[in-house]
Design a protein around this motif. Structure first.
Motif, PDB file in Angstrom:
ATOM      1  N   LEU A  89       0.904  -1.457  -0.063  1.00  0.00           N
ATOM      2  CA  LEU A  89      -0.052  -0.015  -0.345  1.00  0.00           C
ATOM      3  C   LEU A  89       0.592   0.894  -0.292  1.00  0.00           C
ATOM      4  CD1 LEU A  89      -2.656  -1.062   2.838  1.00  0.00           C
ATOM      5  CD2 LEU A  89      -2.753  -0.644   0.275  1.00  0.00           C
ATOM      6  N   VAL A  90       0.514   2.735  -0.309  1.00  0.00           N
ATOM      7  CA  VAL A  90       0.919   3.080  -0.809  1.00  0.00           C
ATOM      8  C   VAL A  90       0.340   4.022   0.061  1.00  0.00           C
ATOM      9  CG1 VAL A  90       2.112   5.346  -2.915  1.00  0.00           C
ATOM     10  CG2 VAL A  90       2.006   2.823  -3.358  1.00  0.00           C
ATOM     11  N   GLN A  91       1.833   5.150   0.868  1.00  0.00           N
ATOM     12  CA  GLN A  91       1.126   6.425   1.252  1.00  0.00           C
ATOM     13  C   GLN A  91       0.229   7.841   0.851  1.00  0.00           C
ATOM     14  OE1 GLN A  91      -0.315   5.182   5.118  1.00  0.00           O
ATOM     15  NE2 GLN A  91      -0.033   3.229   3.414  1.00  0.00           N
ATOM     16  N   ALA A  92      -0.409   8.270   0.409  1.00  0.00           N
ATOM     17  CA  ALA A  92      -0.189  10.020   0.264  1.00  0.00           C
ATOM     18  C   ALA A  92      -1.767  10.129   0.615  1.00  0.00           C
ATOM     19  CB  ALA A  92      -0.822   9.373  -0.982  1.00  0.00           C
ATOM     20  N   PRO A  93      -2.172  11.896   0.680  1.00  0.00           N
ATOM     21  CA  PRO A  93      -3.036  12.477   1.505  1.00  0.00           C
ATOM     22  C   PRO A  93      -4.307  11.590   1.109  1.00  0.00           C
ATOM     23  CG  PRO A  93      -1.542  13.802   0.516  1.00  0.00           C
ATOM     24  CD  PRO A  93      -1.431  12.493  -0.298  1.00  0.00           C
ATOM     25  N   SER A  94      -5.653  12.227   1.438  1.00  0.00           N
ATOM     26  CA  SER A  94      -6.924  12.014   1.099  1.00  0.00           C
ATOM     27  C   SER A  94      -7.538  12.929   1.237  1.00  0.00           C
ATOM     28  CB  SER A  94      -7.137  10.804   2.006  1.00  0.00           C
ATOM     29  OG  SER A  94      -7.171  10.399   3.102  1.00  0.00           O
ATOM     30  N   PHE A  95      -8.855  12.467   0.811  1.00  0.00           N
ATOM     31  CA  PHE A  95     -10.299  13.334   0.623  1.00  0.00           C
ATOM     32  C   PHE A  95     -10.985  13.810   1.694  1.00  0.00           C
ATOM     33  CE2 PHE A  95     -10.887  12.655  -4.580  1.00  0.00           C
ATOM     34  CZ  PHE A  95     -10.443  13.731  -4.370  1.00  0.00           C
ATOM     35  N   GLU A  96     -10.777  13.043   3.329  1.00  0.00           N
ATOM     36  CA  GLU A  96     -10.672  12.601   4.317  1.00  0.00           C
ATOM     37  C   GLU A  96     -10.064  13.666   4.937  1.00  0.00           C
ATOM     38  OE1 GLU A  96     -12.665   9.367   2.307  1.00  0.00           O
ATOM     39  OE2 GLU A  96     -10.525  10.230   3.174  1.00  0.00           O
ATOM     40  N   PHE A  97      -8.968  14.293   4.584  1.00  0.00           N
ATOM     41  CA  PHE A  97      -8.187  15.324   5.070  1.00  0.00           C
ATOM     42  C   PHE A  97      -7.913  16.735   4.421  1.00  0.00           C
ATOM     43  CE2 PHE A  97      -5.487  11.639   6.146  1.00  0.00           C
ATOM     44  CZ  PHE A  97      -5.471  11.881   7.096  1.00  0.00           C
ATOM     45  N   LEU A  98      -8.621  16.700   3.276  1.00  0.00           N
ATOM     46  CA  LEU A  98      -7.936  17.645   2.207  1.00  0.00           C
ATOM     47  C   LEU A  98      -9.468  18.517   3.214  1.00  0.00           C
ATOM     48  CD1 LEU A  98      -7.911  19.397   0.511  1.00  0.00           C
ATOM     49  CD2 LEU A  98      -9.026  17.718  -0.962  1.00  0.00           C
ATOM     50  N   ILE A  99     -11.168  17.795   3.199  1.00  0.00           N
ATOM     51  CA  ILE A  99     -12.427  18.675   3.428  1.00  0.00           C
ATOM     52  C   ILE A  99     -12.744  19.228   4.712  1.00  0.00           C
ATOM     53  CG2 ILE A  99     -14.901  18.340   3.767  1.00  0.00           C
ATOM     54  CD1 ILE A  99     -14.857  16.127   1.526  1.00  0.00           C
ATOM     55  N   PRO A 100     -11.712  18.761   5.730  1.00  0.00           N
ATOM     56  CA  PRO A 100     -12.383  18.850   6.673  1.00  0.00           C
ATOM     57  C   PRO A 100     -11.006  20.455   7.238  1.00  0.00           C
ATOM     58  CG  PRO A 100     -12.032  16.992   7.503  1.00  0.00           C
ATOM     59  CD  PRO A 100     -11.714  17.499   6.088  1.00  0.00           C
ATOM     60  N   ALA A 101      -9.757  20.450   5.896  1.00  0.00           N
ATOM     61  CA  ALA A 101      -8.798  21.546   6.201  1.00  0.00           C
ATOM     62  C   ALA A 101      -9.253  22.677   5.671  1.00  0.00           C
ATOM     63  CB  ALA A 101      -7.259  20.452   5.838  1.00  0.00           C
ATOM     64  N   MET A 102      -9.954  22.008   4.166  1.00  0.00           N
ATOM     65  CA  MET A 102     -11.040  23.551   3.502  1.00  0.00           C
ATOM     66  C   MET A 102     -12.315  23.526   4.593  1.00  0.00           C
ATOM     67  SD  MET A 102     -11.622  21.391  -0.145  1.00  0.00           S
ATOM     68  CE  MET A 102     -12.608  22.833  -0.522  1.00  0.00           C
ATOM     69  N   VAL A 103     -13.000  23.078   5.663  1.00  0.00           N
ATOM     70  CA  VAL A 103     -13.591  23.707   6.210  1.00  0.00           C
ATOM     71  C   VAL A 103     -12.687  24.666   7.788  1.00  0.00           C
ATOM     72  CG1 VAL A 103     -15.338  23.191   8.247  1.00  0.00           C
ATOM     73  CG2 VAL A 103     -15.376  21.954   6.713  1.00  0.00           C
ATOM     74  N   LEU A 104     -12.073  24.520   7.441  1.00  0.00           N
ATOM     75  CA  LEU A 104     -11.427  24.832   8.872  1.00  0.00           C
ATOM     76  C   LEU A 104     -10.522  26.798   8.179  1.00  0.00           C
ATOM     77  CD1 LEU A 104      -9.808  25.663  11.692  1.00  0.00           C
ATOM     78  CD2 LEU A 104      -8.018  24.070  10.850  1.00  0.00           C
ATOM     79  N   SER A 384       8.126  -3.188  -5.653  1.00  0.00           N
ATOM     80  CA  SER A 384       8.152  -1.980  -5.874  1.00  0.00           C
ATOM     81  C   SER A 384       7.798  -0.385  -5.619  1.00  0.00           C
ATOM     82  CB  SER A 384       6.849  -1.660  -7.696  1.00  0.00           C
ATOM     83  OG  SER A 384       5.969  -2.821  -7.160  1.00  0.00           O
ATOM     84  N   VAL A 385       6.769  -1.267  -4.770  1.00  0.00           N
ATOM     85  CA  VAL A 385       6.314  -0.528  -3.489  1.00  0.00           C
ATOM     86  C   VAL A 385       7.090   0.350  -2.494  1.00  0.00           C
ATOM     87  CG1 VAL A 385       4.814   0.374  -1.749  1.00  0.00           C
ATOM     88  CG2 VAL A 385       3.884  -1.803  -3.209  1.00  0.00           C
ATOM     89  N   TRP A 386       8.677  -0.757  -2.530  1.00  0.00           N
ATOM     90  CA  TRP A 386       9.816  -0.010  -1.894  1.00  0.00           C
ATOM     91  C   TRP A 386      10.059   0.709  -2.237  1.00  0.00           C
ATOM     92  CZ3 TRP A 386      10.747  -0.591   3.346  1.00  0.00           C
ATOM     93  CH2 TRP A 386      10.158  -1.154   4.641  1.00  0.00           C
ATOM     94  N   ILE A 387      10.568   0.536  -3.956  1.00  0.00           N
ATOM     95  CA  ILE A 387      11.166   1.045  -4.235  1.00  0.00           C
ATOM     96  C   ILE A 387      10.734   2.864  -4.586  1.00  0.00           C
ATOM     97  CG2 ILE A 387      12.031   1.769  -6.764  1.00  0.00           C
ATOM     98  CD1 ILE A 387      12.515  -1.249  -7.290  1.00  0.00           C
ATOM     99  N   SER A 388       9.317   2.949  -4.594  1.00  0.00           N
ATOM    100  CA  SER A 388       8.117   3.694  -5.718  1.00  0.00           C
ATOM    101  C   SER A 388       8.860   4.575  -3.201  1.00  0.00           C
ATOM    102  CB  SER A 388       7.411   3.804  -4.618  1.00  0.00           C
ATOM    103  OG  SER A 388       6.482   4.760  -5.240  1.00  0.00           O
ATOM    104  N   ALA A 389       8.349   4.208  -2.159  1.00  0.00           N
ATOM    105  CA  ALA A 389       8.558   4.527  -0.991  1.00  0.00           C
ATOM    106  C   ALA A 389      10.317   5.370  -1.040  1.00  0.00           C
ATOM    107  CB  ALA A 389       9.071   4.074  -0.209  1.00  0.00           C
ATOM    108  N   LEU A 390      11.374   4.977  -1.655  1.00  0.00           N
ATOM    109  CA  LEU A 390      12.545   5.147  -1.745  1.00  0.00           C
ATOM    110  C   LEU A 390      12.999   6.570  -2.665  1.00  0.00           C
ATOM    111  CD1 LEU A 390      15.944   5.060  -0.918  1.00  0.00           C
ATOM    112  CD2 LEU A 390      15.961   3.826  -2.804  1.00  0.00           C
ATOM    113  N   ALA A 391      12.115   6.354  -4.117  1.00  0.00           N
ATOM    114  CA  ALA A 391      11.711   7.665  -4.706  1.00  0.00           C
ATOM    115  C   ALA A 391      11.147   8.478  -3.883  1.00  0.00           C
ATOM    116  CB  ALA A 391      11.201   7.129  -6.111  1.00  0.00           C
TER     117      ALA A 391
END
Length: 628
Positions: A89-104, A384-391
């Protein structure tokens, strides 16, 4: 089809002794990186669109902010693959962080307009725009404070075992509407981004459909040279569908760069965001900048930030649970057990904590676009996910290199968003195959939860002042959670599925019962136990970790159970299911549920643990419901 299946088995890491070759892993890592960075740019673009005009004229370099978030995502990806769920699983932001930040940020804008730009911090400079810039730097640090609180909420939900317990009770009737609404809720930002150039967006989608679907079994000829045979041409395994996202995105990006010599800055956007005056600072960004905590100021904690942070943590956890189960389904593995889900959310909390102290405006969560892209291309691997994390970590050290991704046209981002989230919709619909969709119980749960998930956010958008309790932090919390469709649908479907009575067949749990049948499902049970070893802690950590720690709180929820006591997550709902012979709400009887008189009466052998559930199911199956 045989060639496609062989290629599929060779890439997906169903067994631990098979490793993807390094060249193929690097190409797949580049594909993961493109999808991850695309959503990262989407997040910051939509967040910047909510900021007022004066803050965008400040000295804040947004490429540095993008690089810091990418650096935190790389560290969080490594934690997730090494100590978390151990899924690719690759980690990234999500809409669940975006919507509350926009509300604030919108709340802070209205507060400054009503109070005449009066803030709690002193003005320390005398420039013409210094007051506004100082105020909004403080506001961005308050958003980072909300991310910090969300990290603590994620860690608490993981270490308390709440995440694993919730995931345990998420059957097909919870996952089907939840995953479907996650995909459907992304249509608005996708349409906004695609409207920058619908021709480019449609070309990207068409090219991806051609490569991933129509040419999925096409064998590509390659040239091979050897001393004995010389130069020869042979057909390789089907590979176009594996790299459909990479080929389509890179090809359209390159074509747009050739046809438009001047990169598209973020100030020439859609007409709905023409108030932005942000310019591309790629050439002004440094080549190397090591992020460290407190460099852009420490996160600011306030009552508003705490309320928004709690909303971020809860809603992001719901999205992560769905992402865990979607990824395991794409890998054709058993769902992750309780301890793996708890560790996964715990690892995401650590990543969000790092992102907050680095000054980012978003936490880290399991990337739904990356999981959907892996399911679409049918190609992923741990390497591939490990290489992506390093990149990600290396690119996060160079804001100038990270700023190059800002030159991707917005229509390309919209096309990626539409392609990936459509897979989430299809995956959610696929869970209906395990249930009795003709049941009145299931028809109500699916229709009601999905309708309310779309209705409530729309109501809050049209009447923003209708929700007022008199205490602003509570208002911000309620608005933040009720503006997220996936949270509303997930909460309602989880409550109704686990409280409304229904049979095993209705709830989609009958295939779990058959899997535990020693006569018919012995191989399936053996395969589930074998694949469940994927979710265990690393061998070195298991040797070094004292046994007393695993038995004590809170590490008991993060470590696997002892041998012979470990339970597969999918079998947990069967132990708590209580039904009676009269509990049936079928509108129409499915074929096979009514026993015919001419059929011999045979009962499959079952183990002692499921005698009561089995007798209950036989009683319900043999009972006919009159149609009139």
């Amino acid at each position: 089809m045989n060639g496609t299946s062989a290629a599929f088995q060779s890439i997906l890491p169903h067994t631990r002794h098979k490793l993807t070759p390094w060249p193929l892993s690097c190409i797949l890592a580049l594909q993961h990186l493109l999808v991850q960075v695309s959503f990262l740019c989407i997040f910051h673009f939509l967040f910047i669109a909510t900021l007022p005009h004066e803050v965008l004229k400040g000295p804040q370099c947004w490429n540095e902010l993008l690089a810091r978030n990418l650096f935190a995502c790389g560290i969080s990806t490594a934690l997730q693959c090494g100590l978390g769920t151990r899924l690719p699983l690759v980690q990234a932001p999500s809409f669940e962080f975006l919507i509350p930040a926009m509300v604030l940020t919108q709340h802070m804008t209205l507060s400054r307009q009503s109070e005449g730009n009066s803030t709690e911090i002193p003005d320390v400079c005398a420039g013409p725009n210094c007051e506004n810039t100082s105020n909004w730097d403080w506001s961005l640090r308050e958003v980072s404070g909300a991310v910090l609180i969300s990290a603590l909420v994620q860690v608490a939900l993981g270490m308390s075992g709440a995440c694993g317990w919730i995931a345990c009770h998420c059957g097909p009737m919870v996952l089907a509407p939840s995953l479907s609404i996650i995909g459907l809720s992304a249509y608005k930002p996708a349409a906004l981004l695609c409207s920058e150039n619908w021709g480019v967006a449609l070309l990207l989608v068409s090219l991806n459909v051609l490569l991933s679907q129509h040419l999925a079994s096409c064998r590509v000829p390659i040239c091979q040279w050897s001393r004995a045979r010389g130069l020869s041409i042979r057909l390789c395994r089907p590979a176009l569908h594996r790299f459909s996202v990479l080929l389509s995105v890179s090809g359209i990006w390159l074509a747009c760069g050739i046809l438009r010599p001047i990169p598209t800055p973020w100030d020439t956007l859609h007409h709905s965001t023409h108030h932005l005056t942000l310019t591309n600072h790629t050439l002004q960004s440094p080549w190397l900048q090591v992020p460290y905590p407190g460099d852009l100021g420490w996160p600011v904690l306030s009552t508003h930030a705490v309320a928004i942070g709690v909303a971020m943590g809860i809603t992001a956890s719901v999205n992560s649970i769905g992402c865990y189960l979607l990824c395991s389904k794409a890998l054709r593995d058993s769902p992750p057990p309780m301890h793996a889900c708890n560790r996964g959310l715990w690892a995401e909390g650590l990543g969000s904590l790092l992102s907050a102290v680095l000054g980012s405006v978003s936490g880290t969560a399991s990337s739904m676009p990356n999981a959907c892209a892996s399911s679409l291309t049918q190609a992923t691997s741990f390497r591939s996910v490990w290489i992506s994390a390093l990149a990600c970590v290396l690119l996060g050290l160079s804001p100038r290199l990270t700023g190059l991704f800002a030159t991707i046209p917005l229509a390309v981002h919209g096309g990626i968003l539409g392609m990936t989230y459509s897979v989430a919709v299809g995956t959610g619909i696929s869970y209906f195959q395990y249930t009795n969709i003709d049941s009145g119980r299931n028809i109500f749960i699916v229709g009601f939860t999905m309708f309310m998930g779309l209705l409530v956010p729309r109501w809050l958008l049209t009447t923003p002042g209708s929700l007022a309790t008199g205490f602003v932090p509570v208002d911000l919390f309620l608005i933040s959670v009720l503006m997220i469709p996936s949270f509303i649908t997930g909460l309602l479907s989880f409550f109704l599925e686990n409280t409304v009575s229904g049979t095993l067949q209705e709830r989609g749990l009958l295939h779990h019962l058959l899997a535990r049948n020693p006569d018919a499902g012995e191989n399936l049970l053996h395969q589930s136990r074998r694949t469940s070893q994927r979710y265990e802690l690393p061998l070195l950590l298991r040797k070094c970790l004292p046994l007393q720690w695993c038995k004590g709180f809170p590490f008991c929820f993060l470590c696997p159970l002892e041998d012979g006591k470990e339970e597969i997550m999918s079998s947990d709902p069967l132990e708590e299911l209580h039904c009676s012979a009269g509990e049936t709400t079928d509108l129409l009887q499915k074929p096979g549920t009514v026993k015919l008189e001419s059929e011999p009466e045979q009962e499959p052998a079952i183990d002692n643990g499921n005698v009561e559930n089995h007798k209950c199911y036989i009683a319900v199956a043999n009972e006919t419901t009159p149609l009139c």
